[in-house]
Enzyme design. Sequence first.
Site, PDB file in Angstrom:
ATOM      1  CG  HIS A   1      -0.232   0.378   2.481  1.00 50.06           C
ATOM      2  ND1 HIS A   1       0.500  -0.536   3.187  1.00 50.06           N
ATOM      3  CD2 HIS A   1      -0.110   1.544   3.138  1.00 50.06           C
ATOM      4  CE1 HIS A   1       1.024   0.045   4.238  1.00 50.06           C
ATOM      5  NE2 HIS A   1       0.690   1.312   4.236  1.00 50.06           N
TER       6      HIS A   1
HETATM    7  C1  UD1 Z   1      -2.259   5.249   6.001  1.00 50.29           C
HETATM    8  C2  UD1 Z   1      -1.021   5.728   6.738  1.00 50.29           C
HETATM    9  C3  UD1 Z   1       0.058   4.664   6.681  1.00 50.29           C
HETATM   10  C4  UD1 Z   1      -0.461   3.318   7.115  1.00 50.29           C
HETATM   11  C5  UD1 Z   1      -1.689   2.964   6.295  1.00 50.29           C
HETATM   12  C6  UD1 Z   1      -2.252   1.615   6.712  1.00 50.29           C
HETATM   13  C7  UD1 Z   1      -0.600   8.140   6.732  1.00 50.29           C
HETATM   14  C8  UD1 Z   1       0.227   9.203   6.147  1.00 50.29           C
HETATM   15  N1  UD1 Z   1      -0.498   6.935   6.150  1.00 50.29           N
HETATM   16  O1  UD1 Z   1      -1.937   5.177   4.639  1.00 50.29           O
HETATM   17  O2  UD1 Z   1       1.101   5.072   7.531  1.00 50.29           O
HETATM   18  O3  UD1 Z   1       0.543   2.352   6.937  1.00 50.29           O
HETATM   19  O4  UD1 Z   1      -2.667   3.982   6.484  1.00 50.29           O
HETATM   20  O5  UD1 Z   1      -3.435   1.296   6.106  1.00 50.29           O
HETATM   21  O6  UD1 Z   1      -1.326   8.404   7.660  1.00 50.29           O
HETATM   22  N2  UD1 Z   1      -9.166   4.687   1.656  1.00 50.29           N
HETATM   23  C9  UD1 Z   1     -10.346   4.016   1.520  1.00 50.29           C
HETATM   24  N3  UD1 Z   1     -10.940   3.542   2.646  1.00 50.29           N
HETATM   25  C10 UD1 Z   1     -10.392   3.689   3.880  1.00 50.29           C
HETATM   26  C11 UD1 Z   1      -9.187   4.372   3.992  1.00 50.29           C
HETATM   27  C12 UD1 Z   1      -8.563   4.866   2.881  1.00 50.29           C
HETATM   28  O7  UD1 Z   1     -10.873   3.866   0.423  1.00 50.29           O
HETATM   29  O8  UD1 Z   1     -10.992   3.242   4.849  1.00 50.29           O
HETATM   30  C13 UD1 Z   1      -8.516   5.244   0.473  1.00 50.29           C
HETATM   31  C14 UD1 Z   1      -8.414   6.758   0.553  1.00 50.29           C
HETATM   32  O9  UD1 Z   1      -9.539   7.383   0.105  1.00 50.29           O
HETATM   33  C15 UD1 Z   1      -7.205   7.018  -0.303  1.00 50.29           C
HETATM   34  C16 UD1 Z   1      -6.352   5.794  -0.079  1.00 50.29           C
HETATM   35  O10 UD1 Z   1      -7.205   4.753   0.398  1.00 50.29           O
HETATM   36  O11 UD1 Z   1      -7.579   7.070  -1.650  1.00 50.29           O
HETATM   37  C17 UD1 Z   1      -5.238   6.037   0.876  1.00 50.29           C
HETATM   38  O12 UD1 Z   1      -5.700   6.365   2.188  1.00 50.29           O
HETATM   39  P1  UD1 Z   1      -4.849   7.309   3.165  1.00 50.29           P
HETATM   40  O13 UD1 Z   1      -5.585   7.530   4.416  1.00 50.29           O
HETATM   41  O14 UD1 Z   1      -4.324   8.467   2.393  1.00 50.29           O
HETATM   42  O15 UD1 Z   1      -3.548   6.589   3.534  1.00 50.29           O
HETATM   43  P2  UD1 Z   1      -3.110   5.105   3.552  1.00 50.29           P
HETATM   44  O16 UD1 Z   1      -2.456   4.804   2.262  1.00 50.29           O
HETATM   45  O17 UD1 Z   1      -4.210   4.237   4.032  1.00 50.29           O
END
Ligand code: UD1
Length: 362
Positions: A207
């Site tokens: 991820h």
């Molecule tokens: C976040 C953390 C990372 C951790 C990871 C574990 C930060 C900077 N990053 O990264 O340290 O290892 O979580 O999962 O805080 N999304 C969904 N559903 C959700 C959550 C996210 O669809 O429940 C999507 C978001 O809309 C986005 C992408 O996933 O498009 C990334 O989510 P984001 O919260 O930016 O960070 P992670 O990559 O999950």
Amino acid sequence: MTTNCKKILLVAGARPNFMKIAPLLRVIDQSYFDRLRPIIVHTGQHYDYEMSQAFFEDLQIKRPDYFLGVGPGSHAVQTAMIMTAFEEVCLREIPDLVVVVGDVNSTLACALVAKKMGIRVAHVEAGLRSRDLTMPEEINRMVTDVLADYLFVSERSGLANLWQEGRPPEAIHFVGNVMVDTLYLQLASLEETHANRPEPYAVLTLHRPANVDVASKLLEIMDAVAVIARDLPVEFPAHPRTRQRLEALDLTAGLTGRGINLLPPLPYKTFLRLWKDAALVLTDSGGLQEETTALGVPCITIRDNTERPVTVAEGTNILAGTDYQGIITAYETFKSTGGKKGRVPELWDGQAAARIVAILAK
Ligand code: UD1
């Protein structure tokens, strides 16, 4: 409740946070309920059922007292939204202490708000450093550690980093790994309703933005994984970010034919049941590097660096880099050696939360 009962805000926002607050809550509930009053704040950084609520249910964490519902956004937007909403909670509750865990945006945002309001801050999992400032988590870790009054460290490298950075020695406590507390507890509670799979298999998680957001890099990694999948079928519970990228590249349909089984994000126990018996774990996660070391499962980490060097020095982790050839070479080493044996690092004994809470209750 006595009048000198301390009010503690425990912050959790993203998937890797929930298993870290669970053991702290358990210890407080069992042994410190008359001295500490925990209030759970869920920022809503992760919001899908599979990424969030499923973990609260699996780990039997009580309902959050506050759900800030921030959701997705750029780093600036997400961090700012968490800060604004968390300030209101602090104004209302006037806590004695804010506890933040790990390295996600919620960790940084809430530490910053609390410190500027004159509230003491405890950081669980302090001192880890990848020295890679292109990782948003590294920035979150560094800033949080500058602010925190209590620095709870999970491995010795964290002690050295904090000493080097000039943090006051009296603030630094080597306590072990709270995620391992949860791991041991949940492992003991698994009902083995499923017979172990007879054939060896691998598990993949991916991820990190650096691995999945650039199409050529994601394709390169998936090509290497497909080679491994010729020997070991690969189970792949994909993070929403990764699934979005795979779908955008039209890659999902072809995975099955390449021996890769795409799954939704799994609840904690379902995932534990899957990876604990895997012949090999391939990952770019921070937490899974530690969890595989704790249970002695061979792990290949698809990253150029790790903020958790004890997993390489003492555990089962091999750092492969993110290039095709690096991943294949690491896999060949795994094949020829049967995987690193490793040992469980110091203080990863299931008692980290008890050590932390004892210090906070003083
Ligand atoms: C976040 C953390 C990372 C951790 C990871 C574990 C930060 C900077 N990053 O990264 O340290 O290892 O979580 O999962 O805080 N999304 C969904 N559903 C959700 C959550 C996210 O669809 O429940 C999507 C978001 O809309 C986005 C992408 O996933 O498009 C990334 O989510 P984001 O919260 O930016 O960070 P992670 O990559 O999950």
